[in-house]
Design a protein around this motif. Structure first.
Motif, PDB file in Angstrom:
ATOM      1  N   GLU A 179       7.612 -57.967 -36.758  1.00 51.15           N
ATOM      2  CA  GLU A 179       8.534 -57.069 -37.289  1.00 51.15           C
ATOM      3  C   GLU A 179       7.706 -56.687 -38.148  1.00 51.15           C
ATOM      4  O   GLU A 179       6.412 -56.183 -39.130  1.00 51.15           O
ATOM      5  N   THR A 205       8.788 -52.796 -40.349  1.00 48.21           N
ATOM      6  CA  THR A 205       9.685 -52.478 -41.962  1.00 48.21           C
ATOM      7  C   THR A 205       8.267 -51.129 -41.735  1.00 48.21           C
ATOM      8  O   THR A 205       6.932 -50.962 -42.670  1.00 48.21           O
ATOM      9  N   ASP A 206       9.396 -49.619 -42.713  1.00 50.90           N
ATOM     10  CA  ASP A 206       8.601 -49.085 -43.959  1.00 50.90           C
ATOM     11  C   ASP A 206       7.555 -48.054 -43.236  1.00 50.90           C
ATOM     12  O   ASP A 206       6.961 -47.684 -44.131  1.00 50.90           O
ATOM     13  N   THR A 239      10.412 -56.071 -33.323  1.00 46.40           N
ATOM     14  CA  THR A 239      11.566 -55.769 -34.447  1.00 46.40           C
ATOM     15  C   THR A 239      10.981 -54.476 -35.218  1.00 46.40           C
ATOM     16  O   THR A 239       9.866 -54.397 -36.223  1.00 46.40           O
ATOM     17  N   GLY A 271      12.384 -52.562 -37.695  1.00 49.30           N
ATOM     18  CA  GLY A 271      13.094 -53.153 -39.253  1.00 49.30           C
ATOM     19  C   GLY A 271      13.632 -51.726 -40.066  1.00 49.30           C
ATOM     20  O   GLY A 271      13.654 -50.631 -39.498  1.00 49.30           O
ATOM     21  N   ALA A 272      14.205 -51.952 -41.063  1.00 49.30           N
ATOM     22  CA  ALA A 272      14.424 -51.158 -42.346  1.00 49.30           C
ATOM     23  C   ALA A 272      13.208 -49.976 -42.199  1.00 49.30           C
ATOM     24  O   ALA A 272      12.672 -50.260 -42.462  1.00 49.30           O
ATOM     25  N   ASN A 273      14.254 -48.981 -42.027  1.00 49.92           N
ATOM     26  CA  ASN A 273      13.383 -47.663 -42.603  1.00 49.92           C
ATOM     27  C   ASN A 273      11.904 -47.416 -41.270  1.00 49.92           C
ATOM     28  O   ASN A 273      10.814 -46.919 -41.611  1.00 49.92           O
ATOM     29  N   ALA A 274      11.415 -47.919 -40.183  1.00 47.79           N
ATOM     30  CA  ALA A 274      10.700 -47.914 -38.980  1.00 47.79           C
ATOM     31  C   ALA A 274      11.353 -46.833 -38.255  1.00 47.79           C
ATOM     32  O   ALA A 274      12.257 -47.033 -37.047  1.00 47.79           O
ATOM     33  N   ASN A 297      18.610 -53.817 -38.659  1.00 47.65           N
ATOM     34  CA  ASN A 297      18.715 -53.039 -40.443  1.00 47.65           C
ATOM     35  C   ASN A 297      18.619 -51.162 -40.125  1.00 47.65           C
ATOM     36  O   ASN A 297      16.952 -51.532 -41.140  1.00 47.65           O
ATOM     37  N   GLY A 357      16.139 -49.603 -38.128  1.00 49.82           N
ATOM     38  CA  GLY A 357      15.024 -49.370 -37.581  1.00 49.82           C
ATOM     39  C   GLY A 357      15.481 -48.672 -35.943  1.00 49.82           C
ATOM     40  O   GLY A 357      16.572 -48.614 -35.937  1.00 49.82           O
TER      41      GLY A 357
END
Length: 136
Positions: free
Chosen positions: A65, A67-68, A98, A100-103, A124, A126
């Protein structure tokens, strides 16, 4: 004439400062990966804007995953797959990759094969961008 030179110098200096202060330009480094471990390490160390190029086919042992950060994985014609007997899901997530958030995950010239769930997913907030990607 002096004022014109002074203005031109200030504009040039401002241009170079803008380039140096832009993290996507400064950190547009490329990493590479040829195993599950080196792909995870390259993703962990990547800064937004970086590109990771696969140098061999990769067999994952569990989901990844992101993220960011915004990264590109250039498959360079390679395949990411898994072997069911070695696969460890992350809770309910069995997708290979995956965002994810802010990616934002940009996949280029890559095949995702034999994923227990999805080859890639956005979750979420992404974003996933596919360019010449085959998923089976």
């Amino acid at each position: 004439m002096k004022n014109t030179k002074r203005i031109l110098l200030i504009l040039i200096a401002g241009f170079f400062m803008a380039i140096l202060m832009n993290p996507q330009i400064v950190h547009a480094e490329s990493g590479s990966a040829n195993t599950d471990a080196t792909l995870r390490e390259a993703i962990e160390k990547a800064n937004s804007g970086d590109t990771i190029t696969l140098t061999d086919n990769i067999v994952l042992i569990k989901p990844i995953e992101i993220t960011d950060k915004n990264i590109t994985i250039n498959g360079d014609g390679k395949t990411i797959s898994c072997v069911d007997t070695n696969w460890t899901p992350a809770g309910a997530n069995s997708s290979f990759l995956t965002a994810g958030a802010n990616a934002t995950l940009n996949l280029v010239n890559l095949t995702l094969k034999n994923s227990p769930k999805y080859g890639v997913q956005a979750y979420n907030g992404g974003t996933v961008i596919l360019d010449n990607v085959s998923i089976s």
